[in-house]
Design an enzyme around this catalytic site. Structure first.
Site, short mmCIF file in Angstrom:
data_model
loop_
_atom_site.label_atom_id
_atom_site.label_comp_id
_atom_site.label_asym_id
_atom_site.label_seq_id
_atom_site.Cartn_x
_atom_site.Cartn_y
_atom_site.Cartn_z
N SER A 40 -4.30 -9.16 -5.97
CA SER A 40 -3.05 -9.11 -5.22
C SER A 40 -2.71 -10.43 -4.54
O SER A 40 -1.68 -10.54 -3.87
CB SER A 40 -3.15 -8.02 -4.15
OG SER A 40 -4.10 -8.35 -3.16
N THR A 74 -1.72 -7.75 -0.61
CA THR A 74 -1.41 -9.00 0.09
C THR A 74 -2.53 -9.18 1.09
O THR A 74 -3.19 -8.20 1.44
CB THR A 74 -0.08 -8.79 0.88
OG1 THR A 74 0.98 -8.56 -0.02
CG2 THR A 74 0.27 -9.96 1.79
N THR A 124 0.19 -13.80 -0.90
CA THR A 124 0.26 -12.70 -1.86
C THR A 124 0.72 -13.18 -3.24
O THR A 124 1.36 -14.23 -3.36
CB THR A 124 1.28 -11.65 -1.36
OG1 THR A 124 1.21 -10.49 -2.19
CG2 THR A 124 2.70 -12.17 -1.38
N ARG A 149 11.48 -12.84 -7.96
CA ARG A 149 11.48 -11.87 -6.85
C ARG A 149 10.61 -12.41 -5.70
O ARG A 149 9.50 -12.88 -5.91
CB ARG A 149 10.93 -10.53 -7.34
CG ARG A 149 10.79 -9.45 -6.24
CD ARG A 149 9.42 -9.40 -5.62
NE ARG A 149 9.25 -8.26 -4.71
CZ ARG A 149 8.21 -8.12 -3.88
NH1 ARG A 149 7.27 -9.04 -3.85
NH2 ARG A 149 8.12 -7.08 -3.11
N VAL A 150 11.15 -12.34 -4.51
CA VAL A 150 10.39 -12.77 -3.33
C VAL A 150 10.28 -11.57 -2.39
O VAL A 150 11.26 -10.89 -2.13
CB VAL A 150 11.10 -13.95 -2.62
CG1 VAL A 150 10.41 -14.29 -1.32
CG2 VAL A 150 11.12 -15.17 -3.54
N GLY A 151 9.07 -11.33 -1.93
CA GLY A 151 8.86 -10.22 -1.01
C GLY A 151 8.96 -10.66 0.44
O GLY A 151 9.58 -11.67 0.77
N ASP A 152 8.30 -9.90 1.31
CA ASP A 152 8.38 -10.20 2.74
C ASP A 152 7.40 -11.28 3.18
O ASP A 152 7.61 -11.93 4.21
CB ASP A 152 8.14 -8.92 3.56
CG ASP A 152 6.80 -8.26 3.25
OD1 ASP A 152 6.28 -8.44 2.13
OD2 ASP A 152 6.28 -7.55 4.13
N THR A 184 1.59 -5.82 5.03
CA THR A 184 1.34 -5.68 3.59
C THR A 184 2.10 -4.43 3.15
O THR A 184 2.53 -3.65 3.98
CB THR A 184 -0.17 -5.50 3.29
OG1 THR A 184 -0.65 -4.34 3.95
CG2 THR A 184 -0.98 -6.70 3.77
N GLY A 185 2.23 -4.26 1.85
CA GLY A 185 2.95 -3.08 1.36
C GLY A 185 4.31 -3.45 0.80
O GLY A 185 4.55 -4.62 0.46
N GLY A 211 7.38 -4.90 0.25
CA GLY A 211 8.08 -5.99 0.91
C GLY A 211 9.57 -5.77 1.04
O GLY A 211 10.19 -6.21 2.01
#
Ligand code: GLY
Length: 359
Positions: A87, A207, A225, A235-238, A258-259, A261
């Site tokens: 991850s 993450t 992450t 794609r970009v997460g949090d 985590t989780g 995003g």
């Protein structure tokens, strides 16, 4: 000007005054930063549950006098370098094209600075590049090809981040994704039904978030992450978004997540958690409030179960400037790692909004 001196500042001044050398009264902030009072703060380091080794490493450094940011980055580097953690960093699950794209952010409490990178390919320690964005540019976030060029300018070596195992996971996902394309999962002469796709394919959003208070009472954090497995490229997460996947305020505390995003990007929960703590909430209460906010904000039926609860999980971890810490998740189960100066870190249960029923 605040009329009341904050307890931390009081302790700092007292300790420095106690060092003698004729120093007394209020000192300029720069001088406070340079002087190294003896250990007057009880350091603590917290992380997501994959951070047992990271928190132990960070604490070892903090106890040797390291700044919290140096410590948390060295801690998460262990996970970024670990091919078995799929991850984060090297061995992270790739995007839908099979390319590993990494996101990371750092925040340094005492200088109030932050840095981040997103969609960074071929560099296994995005946390270290995020730190350089903070320290060696006038920007906060670099993405994609620009982030890679910047990393290479600072001497980072490009390498293939896809391990055999993460490639196999990606191939399994790809071959089972649809019965309407030409990628076939393993089958034999007897096979009639080539499959309905694996509904249970693991779309990992693992993450590592790691935050710490050092012996000077300074607070820093890092989140790193490979993001959502098999994501759309770009794609970009949090995680690299300051305020969402990480937030630090040296006078209040730090929070990270985590989780899923996407849910956190819509609520910017890390900065909210720090603000809830500023208002007097405990770290755990503040994390729970962030979970409640996400639950209330999730209105799309495809993301809700038959009781109107989010089907996904988001986990938060927080520490305040008194060293109190806590974690919470939308769904029960997650734990977080903590080290308060021991040789080994331990895992504690996160609070939760909803209890997951065992099947
Ligand atoms: N929380 C990590 C991600 O969604 O990318």
């Amino acid at each position: 000007m605040e009329s009341k001196m904050k307890r931390r500042e009081f302790l700092r001044s007292t300790a420095i005054a106690g060092m003698g050398a004729g120093l007394s009264g209020a000192l300029p902030h720069e001088l406070l930063g340079q002087l190294k009072p003896t250990s007057i703060f009880k350091p603590v380091c917290i992380a997501s549950s994959n951070g047992l080794q990271a928190t132990a490493k960070a604490m070892q450094m903090i106890l040797s006098g390291a700044d919290a940011l140096d410590a948390v980055i060295a801690g998460v580097n262990l996970v970024e370098d670990d091919p078995n953690d799929n991850s984060v960093g090297y061995g992270g699950l790739p995007n839908e094209d099979g390319d590993v794209e990494l996101d990371a952010s750092v925040m340094h409490g005492p200088t109030g600075r932050g840095g981040a990178v997103a969609s960074l390919r071929n560099i296994k320690n995005p946390s270290r590049v995020a730190r350089l964005v903070m320290e060696r540019t006038d920007h906060v976030l670099l993405v994609g090809a620009g982030a890679l060029r910047f990393a290479k300018a600072h001497g980072f070596k490009e390498e293939n981040l896809l391990t055999d195992e993460s490639r196999r996971e990606w191939l399994k996902w790809k071959e089972n994704l649809s019965t309407d394309d030409d990628w076939l999962p393993p089958h034999n002469i007897e096979t009639l039904d080539i499959g309905e796709g694996i509904k249970s394919a693991v779309r990992n959003t693992g993450t590592i978030n790691c935050c710490a208070i050092d012996q000077r009472g300074n607070i820093s954090g890092c989140t790193t992450t490979s993001g959502l497995a098999f994501k759309i490229p770009g794609r970009v997460g949090d995680s690299p978004i300051l305020g969402a996947g990480l937030y630090v305020d040296n006078d209040v505390g730090a929070a990270g997540s985590t989780g899923r995003g996407e849910a956190n990007l819509l609520s910017c929960s890390s900065v909210m958690i720090v603000e809830y703590m500023r208002q007097g909430k405990s770290p755990e209460q503040a994390c729970l409030m962030a979970c409640q906010r996400i639950a209330a904000q999730t209105k799309m039926k495809r993301l809700l179960d038959d009781k109107g609860r989010p089907t996904f999980n988001v986990n938060f971890y927080a520490v305040n400037n008194r060293g109190e810490h806590g974690g919470a998740a939308i769904w029960s189960g997650p734990r977080y790692a903590v080290n308060g100066g021991e040789a080994q870190s331990r895992l504690l249960e996160c609070a939760y909004l909803y209890k997951r029923e065992r099947r």
